[in-house]
Design a protein around this motif. Structure first.
Motif, PDB file in Angstrom:
ATOM      1  N   THR A 202       0.853  -0.991  -0.112  1.00 39.43           N
ATOM      2  CA  THR A 202      -0.054  -0.063  -0.065  1.00 39.43           C
ATOM      3  C   THR A 202       0.975   1.145  -0.068  1.00 39.43           C
ATOM      4  N   ARG A 203       1.866   1.326   0.854  1.00 36.15           N
ATOM      5  CA  ARG A 203       2.977   2.409   0.885  1.00 36.15           C
ATOM      6  C   ARG A 203       3.329   2.779  -0.648  1.00 36.15           C
ATOM      7  N   ASN A 204       3.775   1.631  -1.097  1.00 39.66           N
ATOM      8  CA  ASN A 204       4.573   1.748  -2.301  1.00 39.66           C
ATOM      9  C   ASN A 204       3.530   2.255  -3.436  1.00 39.66           C
ATOM     10  N   TRP A 205       2.384   1.940  -3.511  1.00 36.73           N
ATOM     11  CA  TRP A 205       1.506   2.316  -4.313  1.00 36.73           C
ATOM     12  C   TRP A 205       0.979   3.946  -4.281  1.00 36.73           C
ATOM     13  N   LEU A 206       1.047   4.216  -2.906  1.00 38.02           N
ATOM     14  CA  LEU A 206       0.530   5.278  -2.505  1.00 38.02           C
ATOM     15  C   LEU A 206       1.678   6.432  -2.797  1.00 38.02           C
ATOM     16  N   GLU A 272      -6.914   1.313  -7.331  1.00 35.63           N
ATOM     17  CA  GLU A 272      -6.409   0.035  -7.811  1.00 35.63           C
ATOM     18  C   GLU A 272      -6.644  -1.022  -6.884  1.00 35.63           C
ATOM     19  N   PRO A 273      -7.855  -2.050  -7.459  1.00 29.87           N
ATOM     20  CA  PRO A 273      -8.241  -3.112  -7.083  1.00 29.87           C
ATOM     21  C   PRO A 273      -7.182  -4.198  -6.526  1.00 29.87           C
ATOM     22  N   LEU A 274      -6.290  -4.228  -7.236  1.00 33.41           N
ATOM     23  CA  LEU A 274      -4.969  -5.289  -6.838  1.00 33.41           C
ATOM     24  C   LEU A 274      -4.388  -5.018  -5.459  1.00 33.41           C
TER      25      LEU A 274
END
Length: 401
Positions: A202-206, A272-274
């Motif tokens: 989650t952190r990487n995506w945000l 992002e559903p993933l």
């Protein structure tokens, strides 16, 4: 020194044996479909397998120890080389492991014509050999941090052995100590490993989206306390599944793990559903604890089997599907995004869980609801096998799914 890439390139056999996630994720998905396709007519009395397990116990065993055992193997065979820096298990050694897992599925299915000890040995051969190989890698790599994973795997294997013993004694193993021990180990694995990967991914995506609101770092003192209390509550549930103290303990850890999940900023990942599906999968951990607490303290709330399916189908089913889709995309060089097909299989799995739990709440409609749950389950994992099979079997690269 040989690298992982060089080792895989040197392999000239079937492409599916180039990395651990390939045979076990594909095998787990196919088995999830086949076992459910057999279970639906078994549930209605139109089919009987030549197994010594009663139908419900066969169903519970094969989805917990059969399906989850394969997913755990696929995940750890892929993750442990990253943890230890050692080469992965590939080629015919990997094929041998997959073969042992398959032997276990067949042995249990036709166990009526075999001695109980032989069936248990055939089924336990895979997890025991697999645990030995993982232990060797963790110890050789001096990866002491992940000894906890090895311990949970050992408890999972013990639960499987106890399940076989109870079934051989004529006990209703689907509600026995072995199932609770194995399920408890599976839920603790999700809580421990999920507590690392969910906030990290989650952190990487945000961060890529330049969000200023980031999830709490993994494994803070609060997380460790929540995990310890979850382990204690699971011990109580295994030993005294109907005790009032067990119900109170499960209610407490349900609240704590809901708070833990809320700290990971899942509400910011709907785009992002993933990523979002990881939060949804983990949500079934506190939901399952609260549902079991409600059933213990106020019998009839969900039905015990219905409450357990928050964990069996929800936490285990959705979290493993989330991990399999993400790991397959990542390790085959695909873009880490969920297409329409992937979103569809996530939704099908969630609908399966809702239908199955509803069957416990409204037992008068349980036959219909359980069948609906089974059909959605088949859609979810059959969809995974179709959408991701080309990537796992290393056929020509597919477009985003």
């Amino acid at each position: 020194m040989t690298t992982t890439t060089e080792q895989m390139r040197a392999w000239t056999g079937p492409a599916i044996l180039t990395f651990g996630f390939r045979p076990f994720f594909f095998g787990a998905a196919v088995w999830a479909v086949l076992a459910m396709a057999l279970w639906v007519p078994m549930l209605s009395g139109h089919l009987m397998l030549p197994t010594t397990f009663d139908p419900v116990s066969w169903h519970a065993h094969e989805f917990l120890f059969g399906y989850l055992g394969a997913v755990v193997a696929g995940f750890l065979l892929t993750a442990v080389p990253n943890w230890t820096g050692r080469l992965p298990i590939v080629g015919w050694r990997l094929g041998m492991l997959a073969g042992l897992w398959l032997v276990g599925r067949v042995a249990v299915a036709v166990s009526a014509g075999l001695p109980d000890v032989l069936v248990a040995m055939a089924d336990l051969a895979f997890p025991v050999v697999f645990a030995f190989l993982i232990a060797r890698e963790i110890l050789a790599g001096k990866n002491w941090r992940n000894l906890i994973v090895l311990a949970m795997l050992g408890v999972f294997i013990l639960g499987n052995a106890l399940f076989h013993w109870e079934a051989a004694q004529g006990v209703y193993a689907a509600q026995g100590y072995g199932l609770r021990l194995g399920l408890g180990a599976g839920i603790l694995m999700i809580a421990v490993i999920g507590g690392r990967v969910v906030p990290s991914f989650t952190r990487n995506w945000l961060v890529k989206r330049r969000s200023r609101a980031l999830p709490a770092a993994p494994m803070q003192p609060f997380d460790k306390a929540a995990l310890v209390l979850l382990a204690l509550a699971l011990v109580l549930w295994v030993a005294w599944p109907l005790g009032a103290l067990t119900g109170v303990a499960l209610a407490l850890v349900g609240v704590l793990h809901a708070v833990r999940l809320a700290r990971w900023a899942g509400h910011r990942t709907f785009a992002e559903p993933l990523v979002m599906v990881l939060h949804a999968g983990y949500a079934f951990v506190p939901l399952g604890a609260l549902a079991l607490a409600a059933e213990i303290l106020a019998p009839g709330s969900f039905g015990m089997a219905g409450a357990q399916h928050f964990w069996m189908a929800g936490a285990i089913g959705l979290m493993t599907l989330a991990v399999m889709t993400r790991a397959t995309l990542g390790h085959t060089g695909q873009e880490l995004r969920a297409g329409a097909g992937t979103v569809t299989i996530y939704l099908a799995l969630i609908l399966s869980v809702i239908a199955r739990v509803a069957g416990g709440v409204w037992p008068e409609f349980s036959g219909l609801l359980n069948t609906v749950a089974g059909l959605f389950w088949i859609l979810a994992f059959g969809g995974f096998a179709v959408l991701y099979g080309a990537l796992l079997l290393r056929l020509p690269a597919a477009k985003r799914i």
